[in-house]
Design a protein around this motif. Structure first.
Motif, mmCIF file in Angstrom:
data_model
loop_
_atom_site.group_PDB
_atom_site.id
_atom_site.type_symbol
_atom_site.label_atom_id
_atom_site.label_comp_id
_atom_site.label_asym_id
_atom_site.label_seq_id
_atom_site.Cartn_x
_atom_site.Cartn_y
_atom_site.Cartn_z
ATOM 1 N N THR A 133 0.826 -1.207 0.000
ATOM 2 C CA THR A 133 0.000 0.000 0.000
ATOM 3 C C THR A 133 0.860 1.256 0.000
ATOM 4 N N LYS A 134 1.952 1.248 0.751
ATOM 5 C CA LYS A 134 2.859 2.401 0.773
ATOM 6 C C LYS A 134 3.430 2.666 -0.618
ATOM 7 N N CYS A 135 3.755 1.607 -1.338
ATOM 8 C CA CYS A 135 4.278 1.761 -2.700
ATOM 9 C C CYS A 135 3.242 2.412 -3.613
ATOM 10 N N LEU A 136 2.002 1.976 -3.505
ATOM 11 C CA LEU A 136 0.955 2.549 -4.349
ATOM 12 C C LEU A 136 0.644 3.991 -3.944
ATOM 13 N N GLU A 137 0.738 4.293 -2.669
ATOM 14 C CA GLU A 137 0.536 5.679 -2.226
ATOM 15 C C GLU A 137 1.602 6.595 -2.823
ATOM 16 N N GLN A 138 2.853 6.128 -2.859
ATOM 17 C CA GLN A 138 3.914 6.931 -3.461
ATOM 18 C C GLN A 138 3.715 7.047 -4.965
ATOM 19 N N HIS A 139 3.307 5.949 -5.584
ATOM 20 C CA HIS A 139 3.038 5.969 -7.024
ATOM 21 C C HIS A 139 1.946 6.980 -7.355
ATOM 22 N N ALA A 140 0.881 6.972 -6.571
ATOM 23 C CA ALA A 140 -0.222 7.912 -6.803
ATOM 24 C C ALA A 140 0.239 9.357 -6.634
ATOM 25 N N ALA A 141 1.071 9.598 -5.631
ATOM 26 C CA ALA A 141 1.582 10.954 -5.413
ATOM 27 C C ALA A 141 2.455 11.394 -6.592
ATOM 28 N N ASP A 142 3.320 10.503 -7.063
ATOM 29 C CA ASP A 142 4.216 10.841 -8.174
ATOM 30 C C ASP A 142 3.445 11.037 -9.475
ATOM 31 N N ARG A 143 2.399 10.268 -9.657
ATOM 32 C CA ARG A 143 1.589 10.365 -10.878
ATOM 33 C C ARG A 143 0.424 11.353 -10.723
ATOM 34 N N GLN A 144 0.359 12.005 -9.572
ATOM 35 C CA GLN A 144 -0.673 13.009 -9.275
ATOM 36 C C GLN A 144 -2.083 12.432 -9.431
ATOM 37 N N LEU A 145 -2.268 11.268 -8.804
ATOM 38 C CA LEU A 145 -3.571 10.615 -8.801
ATOM 39 C C LEU A 145 -4.246 10.873 -7.458
ATOM 40 N N SER A 146 -5.558 10.909 -7.460
ATOM 41 C CA SER A 146 -6.291 11.066 -6.204
ATOM 42 C C SER A 146 -6.343 9.729 -5.476
ATOM 43 N N ARG A 147 -6.702 9.777 -4.206
ATOM 44 C CA ARG A 147 -6.818 8.540 -3.418
ATOM 45 C C ARG A 147 -8.047 7.734 -3.833
ATOM 46 N N ASP A 148 -8.862 8.297 -4.695
ATOM 47 C CA ASP A 148 -10.026 7.574 -5.207
ATOM 48 C C ASP A 148 -9.768 6.960 -6.573
ATOM 49 N N SER A 149 -8.539 7.074 -7.064
ATOM 50 C CA SER A 149 -8.202 6.463 -8.349
ATOM 51 C C SER A 149 -7.999 4.967 -8.147
ATOM 52 N N PRO A 150 -8.780 4.127 -8.815
ATOM 53 C CA PRO A 150 -8.689 2.683 -8.556
ATOM 54 C C PRO A 150 -7.463 2.017 -9.184
ATOM 55 N N TYR A 151 -6.908 1.078 -8.440
ATOM 56 C CA TYR A 151 -5.863 0.187 -8.927
ATOM 57 C C TYR A 151 -6.461 -1.218 -9.007
ATOM 58 N N TRP A 152 -6.121 -1.961 -10.061
ATOM 59 C CA TRP A 152 -6.631 -3.336 -10.171
ATOM 60 C C TRP A 152 -5.630 -4.281 -9.529
ATOM 61 N N VAL A 153 -6.069 -4.950 -8.472
ATOM 62 C CA VAL A 153 -5.238 -5.886 -7.717
ATOM 63 C C VAL A 153 -5.977 -7.217 -7.660
ATOM 64 N N CYS A 154 -5.370 -8.267 -8.158
ATOM 65 C CA CYS A 154 -6.073 -9.534 -8.380
ATOM 66 C C CYS A 154 -6.775 -10.074 -7.139
ATOM 67 N N ALA A 155 -6.124 -10.039 -5.980
ATOM 68 C CA ALA A 155 -6.706 -10.648 -4.782
ATOM 69 C C ALA A 155 -8.024 -10.009 -4.386
ATOM 70 N N TYR A 156 -8.147 -8.712 -4.630
ATOM 71 C CA TYR A 156 -9.358 -7.987 -4.245
ATOM 72 C C TYR A 156 -10.408 -7.986 -5.360
ATOM 73 N N ALA A 157 -9.954 -8.081 -6.600
ATOM 74 C CA ALA A 157 -10.874 -8.036 -7.738
ATOM 75 C C ALA A 157 -11.476 -9.401 -8.054
ATOM 76 N N ASN A 158 -10.658 -10.436 -8.012
ATOM 77 C CA ASN A 158 -11.158 -11.776 -8.318
ATOM 78 C C ASN A 158 -11.999 -12.318 -7.163
ATOM 79 N N ASN A 159 -13.051 -13.023 -7.520
ATOM 80 C CA ASN A 159 -13.880 -13.676 -6.509
ATOM 81 C C ASN A 159 -13.133 -14.912 -6.025
ATOM 82 N N GLN A 160 -12.631 -14.859 -4.784
ATOM 83 C CA GLN A 160 -11.819 -15.953 -4.263
ATOM 84 C C GLN A 160 -12.625 -17.231 -4.042
ATOM 85 N N TRP A 161 -13.944 -17.138 -4.108
ATOM 86 C CA TRP A 161 -14.806 -18.319 -3.972
ATOM 87 C C TRP A 161 -15.057 -18.987 -5.321
ATOM 88 N N LYS A 162 -14.788 -18.263 -6.411
ATOM 89 C CA LYS A 162 -15.102 -18.776 -7.746
ATOM 90 C C LYS A 162 -13.968 -18.434 -8.710
#
Length: 265
Positions: free
Chosen positions: A166-195
């Motif tokens: 998360t710290k890495c993505l926070e720095q990336h967002a700051a460097d790329r001037q993204l808001s904290r509401d800009s979504p990142y696609w991360v497999c563990a959270y996006a994929n349905n772990q039940w299916k």
């Protein structure tokens, strides 16, 4: 369906276990061992004997996790996660990990966990699957109010600590001037772990990973200090796709957590 990369390193199909060479790598153990073959299973067995408490407990926890009303997002590639949502998860780890006696999911060393060292194997066992059990959805669908198409796709190793990631993505967002509401696609959270079978198609170009890269403006690789992500066949595939796109405007960044803090390299 396991592809050997070099002697001693194998890569399973994406899902739980797809991002690590060895669960001993990046272990967040405090050094105190506990007898537990599967901590998530133990938790759910205990909770099942008190269903009302399970429902009430996770209703409360969902609020702590920064949840919206919850929703169904049909397309997995549109289930990005924001920095605010990741931050709420990290805060949840700090509040519950030690207090509830979480133990590592590493079967050879089920020792007590520390919140700053909880990785995605542990997070899936202790948070993602228990929290989504009732609805059988992805984590993003638990905490979002609607679709969250990704601004960036994240390629990473499951053994990396969630807090460091998360710290890495926070720095990336700051460097790329993204808001904290800009979504990142991360497999563990996006994929349905039940299916997971529904999330991974027969061909790489049919997977949620590939489709999410198609929506993003770029890929950011979160590099663990040992570089284990480069031994993962899916990480290598994601990097290859990112660097060989016909769209010349597609971006590729690499971030890691050094001794002095997160940095783009």
């Amino acid at each position: 369906r396991r592809l050997s990369l070099h002697e001693g390193a194998v890569a399973p199909v994406p899902g739980v276990g797809s991002r690590a060479v060895d669960r001993n790598m990046g272990s967040g153990c405090s050094g105190t061992k506990k007898s537990c073959h599967d901590p998530a299973e133990a938790f759910l067995v205990k909770a099942a004997s008190q269903p009302d408490n399970l429902t009430k407990g996770w209703a409360h926890s969902a609020t702590e996790l920064g949840a919206g009303k919850g929703c169904l997002i049909e397309k997995t590639e549109e289930r990005g996660i924001t920095l605010n949502q990741l931050g709420a998860l990290v805060a949840f780890l700090h509040q519950h990990c030690v207090a509830e006696g979480w133990v590592s999911t590493n079967p050879s060393n089920p020792c007590a966990l520390l919140p700053d060292k909880v990785n995605l194997y542990d997070g899936t066992h202790w948070v993602i699957k228990p929290a989504t059990q009732a609805r059988q959805t992805s984590y993003v669908e638990l905490i979002a109010d609607g679709k969250q198409p990704p601004a960036w796709f994240v390629s990473h190793f499951w053994g990396e600590a969630i807090a460091a990631f998360t710290k890495c993505l926070e720095q990336h967002a700051a460097d790329r001037q993204l808001s904290r509401d800009s979504p990142y696609w991360v497999c563990a959270y996006a994929n349905n772990q039940w299916k997971l079978g529904n999330e991974v198609g027969g061909k790489p170009c049919e997977t949620s990973f590939f489709k999410a890269m198609g929506l993003a403006k770029g890929t950011v690789s979160v590099l663990d200090l040992q570089g284990w992500c480069y031994t993962r066949v899916w990480c290598v595939y994601e990097i290859w796709v990112s660097l060989h796109r016909s769209d010349a405007s597609y971006l590729y960044d690499v971030y890691t957590l050094s001794d002095s803090g997160p940095v783009g390299i």
